[in-house]
Design an enzyme around this catalytic site. Sequence first.
Site, PDB file in Angstrom:
ATOM      1  N   SER A 136       0.859  -1.197   0.000  1.00 19.65           N
ATOM      2  CA  SER A 136       0.000   0.000   0.000  1.00 19.65           C
ATOM      3  C   SER A 136       0.889   1.238   0.000  1.00 19.65           C
ATOM      4  O   SER A 136       2.026   1.196   0.488  1.00 19.65           O
ATOM      5  CB  SER A 136      -0.850  -0.004   1.274  1.00 19.65           C
ATOM      6  OG  SER A 136      -1.504   1.230   1.442  1.00 19.65           O
ATOM      7  N   TYR A 149      -2.303  -2.149  10.337  1.00 20.00           N
ATOM      8  CA  TYR A 149      -2.281  -2.166   8.869  1.00 20.00           C
ATOM      9  C   TYR A 149      -0.938  -1.610   8.371  1.00 20.00           C
ATOM     10  O   TYR A 149      -0.285  -2.210   7.509  1.00 20.00           O
ATOM     11  CB  TYR A 149      -3.444  -1.320   8.349  1.00 20.00           C
ATOM     12  CG  TYR A 149      -3.620  -1.339   6.857  1.00 20.00           C
ATOM     13  CD1 TYR A 149      -4.276  -2.395   6.238  1.00 20.00           C
ATOM     14  CD2 TYR A 149      -3.138  -0.312   6.055  1.00 20.00           C
ATOM     15  CE1 TYR A 149      -4.454  -2.421   4.871  1.00 20.00           C
ATOM     16  CE2 TYR A 149      -3.300  -0.325   4.688  1.00 20.00           C
ATOM     17  CZ  TYR A 149      -3.961  -1.380   4.094  1.00 20.00           C
ATOM     18  OH  TYR A 149      -4.126  -1.402   2.729  1.00 20.00           O
TER      19      TYR A 149
HETATM   20  N1  LIG Z   1      -8.798  -0.105  -1.701  1.00 23.00           N
HETATM   21  C1  LIG Z   1      -7.744   0.611  -1.411  1.00 23.00           C
HETATM   22  O1  LIG Z   1      -7.794   1.846  -1.406  1.00 23.00           O
HETATM   23  C2  LIG Z   1      -6.422  -0.061  -1.092  1.00 23.00           C
HETATM   24  C3  LIG Z   1      -5.287   0.762  -0.984  1.00 23.00           C
HETATM   25  C4  LIG Z   1      -4.070   0.170  -0.706  1.00 23.00           C
HETATM   26  C5  LIG Z   1      -3.960  -1.201  -0.542  1.00 23.00           C
HETATM   27  N2  LIG Z   1      -5.078  -1.970  -0.655  1.00 23.00           N
HETATM   28  C6  LIG Z   1      -4.919  -3.414  -0.471  1.00 23.00           C
HETATM   29  O2  LIG Z   1      -5.474  -4.096  -1.570  1.00 23.00           O
HETATM   30  C7  LIG Z   1      -5.908  -5.384  -1.164  1.00 23.00           C
HETATM   31  C8  LIG Z   1      -7.332  -5.601  -1.636  1.00 23.00           C
HETATM   32  O3  LIG Z   1      -8.184  -4.682  -0.961  1.00 23.00           O
HETATM   33  P1  LIG Z   1      -9.545  -4.138  -1.578  1.00 23.00           P
HETATM   34  O4  LIG Z   1      -9.502  -2.673  -1.467  1.00 23.00           O
HETATM   35  O5  LIG Z   1      -9.808  -4.752  -2.884  1.00 23.00           O
HETATM   36  O6  LIG Z   1     -10.570  -4.643  -0.450  1.00 23.00           O
HETATM   37  P2  LIG Z   1     -11.873  -5.557  -0.517  1.00 23.00           P
HETATM   38  O7  LIG Z   1     -12.735  -5.142  -1.650  1.00 23.00           O
HETATM   39  O8  LIG Z   1     -12.416  -5.513   0.869  1.00 23.00           O
HETATM   40  O9  LIG Z   1     -11.311  -7.021  -0.835  1.00 23.00           O
HETATM   41  C9  LIG Z   1     -10.571  -7.739   0.122  1.00 23.00           C
HETATM   42  C10 LIG Z   1     -10.368  -9.167  -0.340  1.00 23.00           C
HETATM   43  O10 LIG Z   1      -9.550  -9.821   0.627  1.00 23.00           O
HETATM   44  C11 LIG Z   1     -10.174 -11.028   1.043  1.00 23.00           C
HETATM   45  N3  LIG Z   1      -9.917 -11.268   2.471  1.00 23.00           N
HETATM   46  C12 LIG Z   1     -10.110 -10.411   3.508  1.00 23.00           C
HETATM   47  N4  LIG Z   1      -9.768 -10.985   4.667  1.00 23.00           N
HETATM   48  C13 LIG Z   1      -9.369 -12.247   4.371  1.00 23.00           C
HETATM   49  C14 LIG Z   1      -8.906 -13.349   5.139  1.00 23.00           C
HETATM   50  N5  LIG Z   1      -8.797 -13.304   6.478  1.00 23.00           N
HETATM   51  N6  LIG Z   1      -8.575 -14.497   4.506  1.00 23.00           N
HETATM   52  C15 LIG Z   1      -8.684 -14.586   3.167  1.00 23.00           C
HETATM   53  N7  LIG Z   1      -9.137 -13.583   2.364  1.00 23.00           N
HETATM   54  C16 LIG Z   1      -9.469 -12.424   2.977  1.00 23.00           C
HETATM   55  C17 LIG Z   1     -11.658 -10.834   0.780  1.00 23.00           C
HETATM   56  O11 LIG Z   1     -12.215 -12.117   0.470  1.00 23.00           O
HETATM   57  P3  LIG Z   1     -13.500 -12.769   1.169  1.00 23.00           P
HETATM   58  O12 LIG Z   1     -14.064 -11.748   2.134  1.00 23.00           O
HETATM   59  O13 LIG Z   1     -14.429 -13.076   0.036  1.00 23.00           O
HETATM   60  O14 LIG Z   1     -12.950 -13.978   1.832  1.00 23.00           O
HETATM   61  C18 LIG Z   1     -11.661  -9.944  -0.453  1.00 23.00           C
HETATM   62  O15 LIG Z   1     -11.615 -10.706  -1.632  1.00 23.00           O
HETATM   63  C19 LIG Z   1      -5.757  -5.443   0.360  1.00 23.00           C
HETATM   64  O16 LIG Z   1      -4.556  -6.093   0.687  1.00 23.00           O
HETATM   65  C20 LIG Z   1      -5.665  -3.966   0.730  1.00 23.00           C
HETATM   66  O17 LIG Z   1      -4.964  -3.769   1.919  1.00 23.00           O
HETATM   67  C21 LIG Z   1      -6.315  -1.441  -0.920  1.00 23.00           C
END
Ligand SMILES: NC(=O)c1ccc[n+]([C@@H]2O[C@H](COP(=O)([O-])OP(=O)(O)OC[C@H]3O[C@@H](n4cnc5c(N)ncnc54)[C@H](OP(=O)(O)O)[C@@H]3O)[C@@H](O)[C@H]2O)c1
Length: 278
Positions: A136, A149
């Site tokens: 991130s 985080y």
């Molecule tokens: N969105 C942003 O602005 C942003 C910015 C920087 C970094 N990120 C990173 O990008 C990645 C994806 O995030 P996103 O924004 O796409 O969020 P999201 O829409 O909430 O998706 C999160 C995904 O992670 C899975 N997950 C969560 N907890 C889990 C666990 N304990 N075991 C297995 N799978 C798990 C969920 O799958 P299920 O719930 O279906 O199991 C879901 O598919 C994350 O690592 C996040 O930190 C996001």
Amino acid sequence: MRRLADSYRTALVTGASTGLGRAVAEMLLEEGVRVWGTARDPARLAVIEGLNAVALDLDSDASVDAAFAAAGRDADGLDLVVNNAGYGLFGSFDELDFAGWRRQLDTMLVRTLRLSHLALRSMRARNRGALVNVSSLAVEFPLPFMSGYNVAKSGLAAFSESMMMEVAGTGVIVIDFRPGDYRTNFNQTMQAASELDSSPDPARAARRLRAWSVLDANLRGAPLPARAAADLRRALLRRRSGTVRSGAFFQARLAPLLVRLIPLRLRRAAVARYFGCS
Ligand SMILES: NC(=O)c1ccc[n+]([C@@H]2O[C@H](COP(=O)([O-])OP(=O)(O)OC[C@H]3O[C@@H](n4cnc5c(N)ncnc54)[C@H](OP(=O)(O)O)[C@@H]3O)[C@@H](O)[C@H]2O)c1
């Protein structure tokens, strides 16, 4: 035009049910790559046509081992592994339950590294493959009230950096993929958000609420995940290890440049002010 399938036959994407993981899985499928995607409940993955669904719960060592073994066996070797699954935990460090705080590190750092260990072992043996760790921009701009985080993502980025040196000169590459804000379910699934305005200390609760408002507004106005997938596609086509920043121009391009020019003390003060923490 070159397609990713020319370099990567098969891929495993964790957290493919929503958000960035889903966009990456769909992009890879469009590129002709055979994709295995994970969710805790694999039924959630049925909406992605052509995806091979795998159950993965990063709260369990056994689940990590089983998911990697199943996908690797079906795919006859994974050329690309994208460690994307993750979640946020928002709250004041000392008011949060420590077990919950620690769980974020176990899930997003330790077990993500367990999967990386399995992936790199197999890739090094075949002398081919790419490992992508989704960290991130919080690595460069730590977020208030998200200490677990920040620690997990900084650890993951440091790990990727180490691996880039270890695999240099081999057929394996490692990418530290750093998204800025993207419009996903991330804030909706953020844990502890319900305790935002409950604190024995009202001033503290108000400060936390201000920070949350900024985080939430940023995510609501952020680009859609397809942009992150396009950035990752370009990085994978380069077939070089490295750090890839992805997101809106200010967050992903200008701010990382500015922080190199501004003393840390000033930068910290500006970020605290921005989040209403000064
Ligand atoms: N969105 C942003 O602005 C942003 C910015 C920087 C970094 N990120 C990173 O990008 C990645 C994806 O995030 P996103 O924004 O796409 O969020 P999201 O829409 O909430 O998706 C999160 C995904 O992670 C899975 N997950 C969560 N907890 C889990 C666990 N304990 N075991 C297995 N799978 C798990 C969920 O799958 P299920 O719930 O279906 O199991 C879901 O598919 C994350 O690592 C996040 O930190 C996001």
